[in-house]
Scaffold this active site. Structure first.
Site, PDB file in Angstrom:
ATOM      1  N   LYS A   1      50.743  98.682  42.465  1.00 15.78           N
ATOM      2  CA  LYS A   1      50.049  98.916  41.188  1.00 15.78           C
ATOM      3  C   LYS A   1      48.828  99.807  41.365  1.00 15.78           C
ATOM      4  O   LYS A   1      48.649 100.791  40.655  1.00 15.78           O
ATOM      5  CB  LYS A   1      49.596  97.573  40.586  1.00 15.78           C
ATOM      6  CG  LYS A   1      48.622  97.729  39.423  1.00 15.78           C
ATOM      7  CD  LYS A   1      48.144  96.400  38.883  1.00 15.78           C
ATOM      8  CE  LYS A   1      46.879  95.872  39.465  1.00 15.78           C
ATOM      9  NZ  LYS A   1      45.616  96.264  38.861  1.00 15.78           N
ATOM     10  N   ASN A   2      47.970  99.452  42.324  1.00 16.64           N
ATOM     11  CA  ASN A   2      46.681 100.136  42.397  1.00 16.64           C
ATOM     12  C   ASN A   2      46.771 101.548  42.967  1.00 16.64           C
ATOM     13  O   ASN A   2      45.847 102.340  42.798  1.00 16.64           O
ATOM     14  CB  ASN A   2      45.666  99.278  43.163  1.00 16.64           C
ATOM     15  CG  ASN A   2      45.251  98.072  42.334  1.00 16.64           C
ATOM     16  OD1 ASN A   2      45.453  98.050  41.118  1.00 16.64           O
ATOM     17  ND2 ASN A   2      44.688  97.063  42.979  1.00 16.64           N
TER      18      ASN A   2
ATOM     19  N   CYS B   1      40.467  93.296  34.453  1.00 13.01           N
ATOM     20  CA  CYS B   1      40.210  91.870  34.662  1.00 13.01           C
ATOM     21  C   CYS B   1      38.718  91.575  34.577  1.00 13.01           C
ATOM     22  O   CYS B   1      37.898  92.358  35.063  1.00 13.01           O
ATOM     23  CB  CYS B   1      40.716  91.435  36.038  1.00 13.01           C
ATOM     24  SG  CYS B   1      42.500  91.373  36.152  1.00 13.01           S
TER      25      CYS B   1
ATOM     26  N   ARG C   1      31.241  94.993  36.411  1.00 10.23           N
ATOM     27  CA  ARG C   1      32.022  96.047  37.080  1.00 10.23           C
ATOM     28  C   ARG C   1      31.455  97.418  36.688  1.00 10.23           C
ATOM     29  O   ARG C   1      32.041  98.151  35.883  1.00 10.23           O
ATOM     30  CB  ARG C   1      33.511  95.935  36.726  1.00 10.23           C
ATOM     31  CG  ARG C   1      34.122  94.636  37.191  1.00 10.23           C
ATOM     32  CD  ARG C   1      35.618  94.555  36.941  1.00 10.23           C
ATOM     33  NE  ARG C   1      36.388  95.326  37.909  1.00 10.23           N
ATOM     34  CZ  ARG C   1      37.721  95.353  37.934  1.00 10.23           C
ATOM     35  NH1 ARG C   1      38.421  94.684  37.061  1.00 10.23           N
ATOM     36  NH2 ARG C   1      38.352  96.054  38.854  1.00 10.23           N
TER      37      ARG C   1
ATOM     38  N   ASP D   1      41.770  90.649  46.231  1.00 11.01           N
ATOM     39  CA  ASP D   1      42.918  90.456  45.329  1.00 11.01           C
ATOM     40  C   ASP D   1      43.897  89.396  45.837  1.00 11.01           C
ATOM     41  O   ASP D   1      44.855  89.062  45.133  1.00 11.01           O
ATOM     42  CB  ASP D   1      43.666  91.782  45.126  1.00 11.01           C
ATOM     43  CG  ASP D   1      42.868  92.754  44.286  1.00 11.01           C
ATOM     44  OD1 ASP D   1      41.873  92.339  43.671  1.00 11.01           O
ATOM     45  OD2 ASP D   1      43.233  93.944  44.260  1.00 11.01           O
TER      46      ASP D   1
ATOM     47  N   ARG E   1      50.505  92.359  33.988  1.00 10.65           N
ATOM     48  CA  ARG E   1      49.792  93.609  34.237  1.00 10.65           C
ATOM     49  C   ARG E   1      50.086  94.124  35.632  1.00 10.65           C
ATOM     50  O   ARG E   1      49.961  95.324  35.885  1.00 10.65           O
ATOM     51  CB  ARG E   1      48.270  93.395  34.099  1.00 10.65           C
ATOM     52  CG  ARG E   1      47.843  93.224  32.655  1.00 10.65           C
ATOM     53  CD  ARG E   1      46.339  93.307  32.513  1.00 10.65           C
ATOM     54  NE  ARG E   1      45.810  94.215  33.492  1.00 10.65           N
ATOM     55  CZ  ARG E   1      44.727  93.991  34.242  1.00 10.65           C
ATOM     56  NH1 ARG E   1      44.038  92.897  34.065  1.00 10.65           N
ATOM     57  NH2 ARG E   1      44.322  94.859  35.124  1.00 10.65           N
TER      58      ARG E   1
HETATM   59  N1  EPU Z   1      30.826  98.812  42.253  1.00 10.91           N
HETATM   60  C1  EPU Z   1      29.564  99.247  41.896  1.00 10.91           C
HETATM   61  N2  EPU Z   1      29.452 100.483  41.306  1.00 10.91           N
HETATM   62  C2  EPU Z   1      30.522 101.280  41.071  1.00 10.91           C
HETATM   63  C3  EPU Z   1      31.800 100.838  41.437  1.00 10.91           C
HETATM   64  C4  EPU Z   1      31.910  99.587  42.039  1.00 10.91           C
HETATM   65  O1  EPU Z   1      28.577  98.543  42.098  1.00 10.91           O
HETATM   66  O2  EPU Z   1      30.325 102.377  40.544  1.00 10.91           O
HETATM   67  C5  EPU Z   1      30.970  97.506  42.897  1.00 10.91           C
HETATM   68  C6  EPU Z   1      31.814  96.551  42.049  1.00 10.91           C
HETATM   69  O3  EPU Z   1      31.008  95.909  41.062  1.00 10.91           O
HETATM   70  C7  EPU Z   1      32.339  95.607  43.075  1.00 10.91           C
HETATM   71  C8  EPU Z   1      32.533  96.501  44.297  1.00 10.91           C
HETATM   72  O4  EPU Z   1      31.734  97.649  44.071  1.00 10.91           O
HETATM   73  O5  EPU Z   1      31.376  94.637  43.363  1.00 10.91           O
HETATM   74  C9  EPU Z   1      33.951  96.927  44.558  1.00 10.91           C
HETATM   75  O6  EPU Z   1      34.505  97.524  43.399  1.00 10.91           O
HETATM   76  P1  EPU Z   1      35.606  98.674  43.479  1.00 10.91           P
HETATM   77  O7  EPU Z   1      35.079  99.872  42.798  1.00 10.91           O
HETATM   78  O8  EPU Z   1      36.075  98.805  44.891  1.00 10.91           O
HETATM   79  O9  EPU Z   1      36.783  98.052  42.612  1.00 10.91           O
HETATM   80  P2  EPU Z   1      37.655  98.765  41.509  1.00 10.91           P
HETATM   81  O10 EPU Z   1      37.974 100.152  41.901  1.00 10.91           O
HETATM   82  O11 EPU Z   1      37.067  98.507  40.175  1.00 10.91           O
HETATM   83  C10 EPU Z   1      39.930  98.151  42.614  1.00 10.91           C
HETATM   84  C11 EPU Z   1      41.179  97.437  42.179  1.00 10.91           C
HETATM   85  C12 EPU Z   1      40.888  95.942  42.073  1.00 10.91           C
HETATM   86  C13 EPU Z   1      40.383  95.427  43.422  1.00 10.91           C
HETATM   87  C14 EPU Z   1      39.171  96.246  43.878  1.00 10.91           C
HETATM   88  C15 EPU Z   1      38.687  95.867  45.265  1.00 10.91           C
HETATM   89  C16 EPU Z   1      42.310  99.060  40.817  1.00 10.91           C
HETATM   90  C17 EPU Z   1      42.743  99.497  39.477  1.00 10.91           C
HETATM   91  N3  EPU Z   1      41.596  97.948  40.888  1.00 10.91           N
HETATM   92  O12 EPU Z   1      38.976  97.902  41.589  1.00 10.91           O
HETATM   93  O13 EPU Z   1      42.139  95.346  41.791  1.00 10.91           O
HETATM   94  O14 EPU Z   1      40.034  94.089  43.309  1.00 10.91           O
HETATM   95  O15 EPU Z   1      39.501  97.654  43.881  1.00 10.91           O
HETATM   96  O16 EPU Z   1      39.694  96.050  46.197  1.00 10.91           O
HETATM   97  O17 EPU Z   1      42.633  99.679  41.822  1.00 10.91           O
HETATM   98  C18 EPU Z   1      43.602  93.769  40.914  1.00 10.91           C
HETATM   99  O18 EPU Z   1      44.532  94.516  41.258  1.00 10.91           O
HETATM  100  O19 EPU Z   1      43.786  92.583  40.513  1.00 10.91           O
HETATM  101  C19 EPU Z   1      42.242  94.258  40.967  1.00 10.91           C
HETATM  102  C20 EPU Z   1      41.231  93.670  40.335  1.00 10.91           C
END
Ligand code: EPU
Length: 426
Positions: free
Chosen positions: A22-23, A117, A122, A305, A397
């Site tokens: 998915k991701n 989610c 975030r 995850d 999802r």
């Molecule tokens: N963060 C910041 N600022 C930013 C971006 C992130 O402070 O600009 C913080 C977040 O608040 C969090 C940490 O950095 O504490 C990590 O967030 P990250 O950006 O890595 O997560 P994401 O890109 O929003 C993706 C996956 C998530 C998965 C996370 C961590 C997708 C669409 N989502 O989210 O997947 O948990 O990386 O590996 O790729 C899931 O599949 O169930 C899911 C939630």
């Protein structure tokens, strides 16, 4: 509203085939915008988040052809308005990837703040920092992020936090910028490597994906390609845990065992038998599992995850397990639901203490998010008696045909549409 009704207690046995990640897929679908020719994507999982991303492309003017349920042809050349519709952006986190790809192609993007989610705060400050360093201005008005740039110029980007989404978005914006971009403190998750491989196969020049320094030299033209998405490590991990938690014996096919090492390690520590093959993994377990404490970390650490699923498995392990999840600040919302099964789990901030009990008993629960939903399905499979998992749209999802795949492993799980709600919808 649909729900799953599970009669628990059957050990899972047999073989299951893992779908595309998915991701990785959500990012690569958004990434097709950067292509100057049509692309054919294979091994795309048939899940709700993908439907949303494809719909965003379609609404913006891309031509989409669904070849079969896991193969999509995208021709992005018809996109003329770099604006993502509000309702679609709110429906998933991956809509944020349209910021990077629209900026890369059009030097402008208008994308409502992404949904996804509810795992606590975030922010997207690191995404915006990267876009600004590459030469874009941003504004946020009425919940919509707007980016504008006269030109994008390669830059040095240091991320203050390791972010998967921020890293991918920086790559997207840099891939057609002028000159060299260096991303430091980059995320190393498998989907980052998959996105870089996809873009490189189109003619991009990206080096170092999978390490914490990624170098991108901008190019002018990206050609169309046929590209197969990697297997989903989190879906694979979920079936690995479900197999061990039900004292089952399952061969999980179409996986990259290297992506699963941290999960394999924890399952072995808990007492499960795990054997790795080239592209499959065998998990079996016949006795009570043991307490296992763990912390979630960025890749190659244990993935956030997979935390709800492994924590659920530990509710019947012998002894006390301590689980810390610092990646997001609200990833234990499912603990309340687990207690309905009789689980002994207490949460203090970002740490949960799980005192293993002999057996869970079936309960009616609500999926609070995608991975929590998968964890509640595992609890239902482990539990004695009948479990009802409501709000399964969260689970859909990210898991392709989860009920069908589990039935193939001998689970007694049925999808039920609530009669009253169905009548009201007529
Ligand atoms: N963060 C910041 N600022 C930013 C971006 C992130 O402070 O600009 C913080 C977040 O608040 C969090 C940490 O950095 O504490 C990590 O967030 P990250 O950006 O890595 O997560 P994401 O890109 O929003 C993706 C996956 C998530 C998965 C996370 C961590 C997708 C669409 N989502 O989210 O997947 O948990 O990386 O590996 O790729 C899931 O599949 O169930 C899911 C939630």
């Amino acid at each position: 509203m649909e729900k799953f009704v599970i009669r628990g207690g059957n050990p899972l046995r047999g073989e299951v085939t893992i779908s595309g990640a998915k991701n990785a897929a959500v990012a690569i679908i958004a990434g097709t915008i950067l292509s100057d020719e049509p692309c054919l994507l294979e091994n795309v999982p048939e899940i709700r988040d993908i439907n949303i991303c494809v719909k965003i492309l379609y609404e913006m003017g891309a031509s989409i052809k669904i070849i079969d349920k896991n193969t999509i042809r995208v021709d992005p050349r018809g996109i003329s308005d770099p604006t993502v519709p509000y309702e679609l952006a709110r429906a998933c986190r991956a809509s944020s990837y349209f910021l990077g790809t629209l900026l890369g192609r059009f030097r402008q993007a208008d994308v409502p703040m992404p949904g996804g989610c509810d795992l606590g705060d975030r922010p997207i400050d690191q995404h915006l920092k990267a876009f600004n360093l590459l030469g874009a201005r941003h504004s946020i008005d009425g919940g919509c992020v707007s980016l504008r740039a006269d030109r994008l110029v390669g830059s040095q980007i240091y991320f203050d936090v390791v972010t998967v989404g921020g890293t991918i978005n920086a790559i997207f914006a840099a891939v057609k910028a002028d000159g060299l971009t260096v991303i430091e403190n980059a995320a190393k998750e498998p989907q980052i490597v998959d996105v870089a491989n996809f873009l490189n196969s189109m003619g991009a020049d990206i080096m170092g994906a999978g390490t914490d320094v990624i170098k991108i030299r901008g190019v002018k033209y990206l050609k169309g390609v046929t590209y197969g998405i990697i297997p989903d490590p989190i879906e694979a991990g979920t079936y690995m845990v479900a197999a061990a938690a039900t004292k089952g014996d399952v061969l999980i096919k179409n996986v990259i065992p290297k992506h699963l090492e941290s999960i394999t390690d924890k399952l072995r520590k808990a007492g499960a038998y795990v054997e790795e093959f080239d592209d499959s993994i065998h998990v079996r377990c016949s006795s009570r599992l043991m307490k296992t404490s763990f912390k979630t970390l960025v890749h190659p650490g244990f993935p956030t995850d997979m935390q709800p699923q492994l924590s659920t498995m530990l509710t019947t392990a012998e002894g006390t397990s301590v689980v810390t999840d610092n990646i997001f600040d609200n990833r234990f919302r499912y603990a309340n639901e687990l207690r309905r099964f009789g689980a002994d789990i207490t949460v203090e901030g970002t740490t949960a203490v799980i005192q293993g009990i002999e057996e869970l008993s079936g309960a009616t629960v609500k999926a609070t998010d995608l991975r929590a939903g998968a964890a509640l399905v595992i609890a239902g499979l482990m539990a004695n008696g009948t479990t009802v998992v409501e709000d399964i749209y969260h689970i859909e999802r990210g898991y392709e045909n989860i009920d069908e795949k589990l039935r193939g492993l001998g689970a007694d799980i049925t999808r039920v549409t609530d009669f009253d709600n169905k009548r009201m919808a007529v």
